[in-house]
Write a protein that holds these residues in place. Structure first.
Motif, PDB file in Angstrom:
ATOM      1  N   GLY A   7      23.493  59.661  65.532  1.00  0.00           N
ATOM      2  CA  GLY A   7      24.450  58.760  66.188  1.00  0.00           C
ATOM      3  C   GLY A   7      23.756  57.602  66.881  1.00  0.00           C
ATOM      4  N   VAL A   8      22.660  57.883  67.558  1.00  0.00           N
ATOM      5  CA  VAL A   8      21.891  56.827  68.230  1.00  0.00           C
ATOM      6  C   VAL A   8      21.282  55.897  67.187  1.00  0.00           C
ATOM      7  CG1 VAL A   8      19.920  56.334  69.741  1.00  0.00           C
ATOM      8  CG2 VAL A   8      21.401  58.286  70.229  1.00  0.00           C
ATOM      9  N   VAL A   9      20.736  56.463  66.116  1.00  0.00           N
ATOM     10  CA  VAL A   9      20.151  55.644  65.050  1.00  0.00           C
ATOM     11  C   VAL A   9      21.218  54.748  64.433  1.00  0.00           C
ATOM     12  CG1 VAL A   9      19.033  55.700  62.782  1.00  0.00           C
ATOM     13  CG2 VAL A   9      18.306  57.295  64.577  1.00  0.00           C
ATOM     14  N   LYS A  10      22.408  55.279  64.226  1.00  0.00           N
ATOM     15  CA  LYS A  10      23.515  54.483  63.674  1.00  0.00           C
ATOM     16  C   LYS A  10      23.822  53.301  64.595  1.00  0.00           C
ATOM     17  CE  LYS A  10      28.375  54.955  62.291  1.00  0.00           C
ATOM     18  NZ  LYS A  10      29.087  54.172  63.284  1.00  0.00           N
ATOM     19  N   ASP A  11      23.865  53.531  65.902  1.00  0.00           N
ATOM     20  CA  ASP A  11      24.112  52.454  66.871  1.00  0.00           C
ATOM     21  C   ASP A  11      23.023  51.387  66.793  1.00  0.00           C
ATOM     22  OD1 ASP A  11      26.396  53.793  67.728  1.00  0.00           O
ATOM     23  OD2 ASP A  11      25.423  54.633  69.515  1.00  0.00           O
ATOM     24  N   ILE A  12      21.769  51.810  66.673  1.00  0.00           N
ATOM     25  CA  ILE A  12      20.637  50.884  66.587  1.00  0.00           C
ATOM     26  C   ILE A  12      20.753  50.028  65.333  1.00  0.00           C
ATOM     27  CG2 ILE A  12      18.133  50.751  66.205  1.00  0.00           C
ATOM     28  CD1 ILE A  12      17.971  53.376  67.936  1.00  0.00           C
ATOM     29  N   VAL A  13      20.991  50.672  64.217  1.00  0.00           N
ATOM     30  CA  VAL A  13      21.087  49.973  62.933  1.00  0.00           C
ATOM     31  C   VAL A  13      22.232  48.963  62.964  1.00  0.00           C
ATOM     32  CG1 VAL A  13      21.645  50.350  60.495  1.00  0.00           C
ATOM     33  CG2 VAL A  13      19.968  51.816  61.627  1.00  0.00           C
TER      34      VAL A  13
END
Length: 99
Positions: A7-13
């Motif tokens: 979820g955090v990676v998705k937000d970053i991307v």
């Protein structure tokens, strides 16, 4: 095994105008396949692999912003070398990594 914060990676991307196109085991494929992210055994650290066939200009323009967005979210995206996707047998793809 490290905690995988998809979820955090998705937000970053998404913060840098990209999106996740596919997730397979420890690999995260981004839209247009310019980059591939890979979870590591270390919490909050991923490897950022660049596609050998991606435009060098695109890679230059997007590498720093995605690393900065990761840092703002308590994550580290480390250089992971490059990769190449090729068609495997049937509908499968083969990924070859280079250092």
């Amino acid at each position: 095994m490290s905690e995988r914060k998809l979820g955090v990676v998705k937000d970053i991307v998404e913060a840098v105008g990209m999106s996740i196109s596919h997730v397979y085991e420890d690999l995260i494929f981004l839209n247009h396949n310019a980059f591939l992210l890979q979870f590591t055994d270390e919490n909050n650290t991923l490897l950022l692999h660049s596609n050998q066939e991606a435009s060098k200009e695109l890679l230059r323009e997007t590498t720093a912003p995605i690393k900065a967005a990761a840092a703002e979210n308590g994550m580290k995206f480390l250089d992971g070398g490059s990769y190449r996707l090729t068609q495997g047998s049937g509908e499968s793809l083969q990924i070859e990594f280079f250092s």
